[in-house]
Design a protein around this motif. Structure first.
Motif, short mmCIF file in Angstrom:
data_model
loop_
_atom_site.label_atom_id
_atom_site.label_comp_id
_atom_site.label_asym_id
_atom_site.label_seq_id
_atom_site.Cartn_x
_atom_site.Cartn_y
_atom_site.Cartn_z
N ILE A 1 67.65 -59.55 -33.03
CA ILE A 1 69.11 -59.79 -33.05
C ILE A 1 69.83 -58.77 -32.17
O ILE A 1 70.69 -59.13 -31.36
CB ILE A 1 69.65 -59.73 -34.50
N LEU A 2 69.47 -57.50 -32.30
CA LEU A 2 70.11 -56.45 -31.50
C LEU A 2 69.86 -56.65 -30.00
O LEU A 2 70.76 -56.44 -29.19
CB LEU A 2 69.64 -55.07 -31.95
N PHE A 3 68.66 -57.05 -29.65
CA PHE A 3 68.35 -57.29 -28.24
C PHE A 3 69.21 -58.42 -27.69
O PHE A 3 69.71 -58.35 -26.57
CB PHE A 3 66.86 -57.60 -28.07
N ALA A 4 69.40 -59.48 -28.49
CA ALA A 4 70.25 -60.60 -28.07
C ALA A 4 71.70 -60.14 -27.89
O ALA A 4 72.38 -60.55 -26.94
CB ALA A 4 70.14 -61.75 -29.07
N VAL A 5 72.17 -59.28 -28.79
CA VAL A 5 73.53 -58.74 -28.67
C VAL A 5 73.66 -57.92 -27.40
O VAL A 5 74.64 -58.06 -26.64
CB VAL A 5 73.89 -57.89 -29.92
N VAL A 6 72.71 -57.06 -27.14
CA VAL A 6 72.75 -56.20 -25.95
C VAL A 6 72.73 -57.05 -24.67
O VAL A 6 73.49 -56.77 -23.73
CB VAL A 6 71.59 -55.18 -25.97
N LEU A 7 71.90 -58.08 -24.62
CA LEU A 7 71.84 -58.92 -23.42
C LEU A 7 73.14 -59.69 -23.21
O LEU A 7 73.60 -59.83 -22.07
CB LEU A 7 70.64 -59.86 -23.47
N ALA B 1 72.16 -68.78 -31.33
CA ALA B 1 70.93 -69.40 -31.83
C ALA B 1 70.03 -68.37 -32.51
O ALA B 1 69.42 -68.66 -33.55
CB ALA B 1 70.20 -70.10 -30.68
N VAL B 2 69.94 -67.18 -31.96
CA VAL B 2 69.15 -66.10 -32.57
C VAL B 2 69.70 -65.76 -33.95
O VAL B 2 68.95 -65.62 -34.92
CB VAL B 2 69.12 -64.84 -31.67
N MET C 1 67.33 -66.18 -37.10
CA MET C 1 66.94 -64.96 -37.80
C MET C 1 67.71 -64.80 -39.11
O MET C 1 67.16 -64.30 -40.10
CB MET C 1 67.13 -63.73 -36.91
N GLY C 2 68.96 -65.23 -39.12
CA GLY C 2 69.74 -65.19 -40.35
C GLY C 2 69.10 -66.03 -41.42
O GLY C 2 68.98 -65.62 -42.58
N LEU D 1 66.42 -73.06 -28.60
CA LEU D 1 67.64 -72.77 -27.85
C LEU D 1 67.75 -71.27 -27.55
O LEU D 1 68.15 -70.88 -26.44
CB LEU D 1 68.85 -73.23 -28.66
N ALA D 2 67.36 -70.45 -28.49
CA ALA D 2 67.41 -69.00 -28.30
C ALA D 2 66.51 -68.55 -27.16
O ALA D 2 66.94 -67.82 -26.27
CB ALA D 2 67.02 -68.28 -29.59
#
Length: 136
Positions: free
Chosen positions: A116-122, A92-93, A97-98, A63-64
Motif C-alpha cells: 500500500i505504501l509503495f502504491a502511495v509513493v508511486l 485498486a491496491v 489489500m484492504g 487492475l493494480a
C-alpha cells in the motif's frame, strides 16, 4: 509546452517502479494460471482462500498490477497519463489489500502495508514529476 529534463533519480525511481509492478504482474499471472511455483509458495489453506476470493478482489489485483506496470512504462516515456494510472492502481491496491486485511487473509501484514505504501509513493511521485514539468 516544454518539459524539463528529469534528474537521474527520476529514471532510477521509474525503473524500480517498473520492476516492482512487473513482479506484481508475475504474481497475478501465477495466481491466475495456478502454476506449480505458485502452489509451492502457499499452504493448502492459503490456496483455498485465494481460490475463493470475491471476483472484485481478483479484478482489483489485476487492475493494480497491470495499471501500475503501464503507469511505470508511461513514467519512463515521460507521459502525464502515468499520473492517472498510478492513482487508479493505488485505488485498486487499497481495495484489494484492504479486503485482505479486514478479513484476516493477509499472509504478511508488514508486506501488505508495504504494498500500500509503495502504491502511495508511486502515485505521489508521478504527481510530483508532473508538477516539476518532467512529464508531457
Amino acid at each position: 509546452m516544454t518539459t524539463k529534463k528529469p534528474p537521474i533519480w527520476y529514471w532510477i525511481v521509474g525503473v524500480v517502479a517498473l520492476i516492482w509492478n512487473a513482479m506484481g504482474v508475475n504474481a497475478y499471472l501465477q495466481q491466475a494460471y495456478n502454476t506449480e511455483s505458485y502452489r509451492a509458495m502457499y499452504s493448502k489453506e492459503q490456496l483455498e482462500i485465494a481460490a475463493n476470493l470475491p471476483s472484485f478482489v481478483t479484478a482489483a489485483f489485476a487492475l493494480a498490477v497491470f495499471g501500475g506496470a503501464l503507469a511505470s512504462l508511461l513514467l519512463l516515456f515521460r507521459k502525464k497519463l502515468a499520473v492517472m494510472l498510478f492513482y487508479v492502481s493505488l485505488i485498486a491496491v487499497v481495495i484489494q489489500m484492504g479486503y485482505l486485511l479486514i478479513n484476516g487473509y493477509a499472509s504478511s501484514i508488514p508486506m501488505t502495508i508495504m504494498i500500500i505504501l509503495f502504491a502511495v509513493v508511486l502515485a505521489w511521485f508521478s504527481k510530483y514529476s508532473a508538477t516539476k514539468g518532467y512529464l508531457n
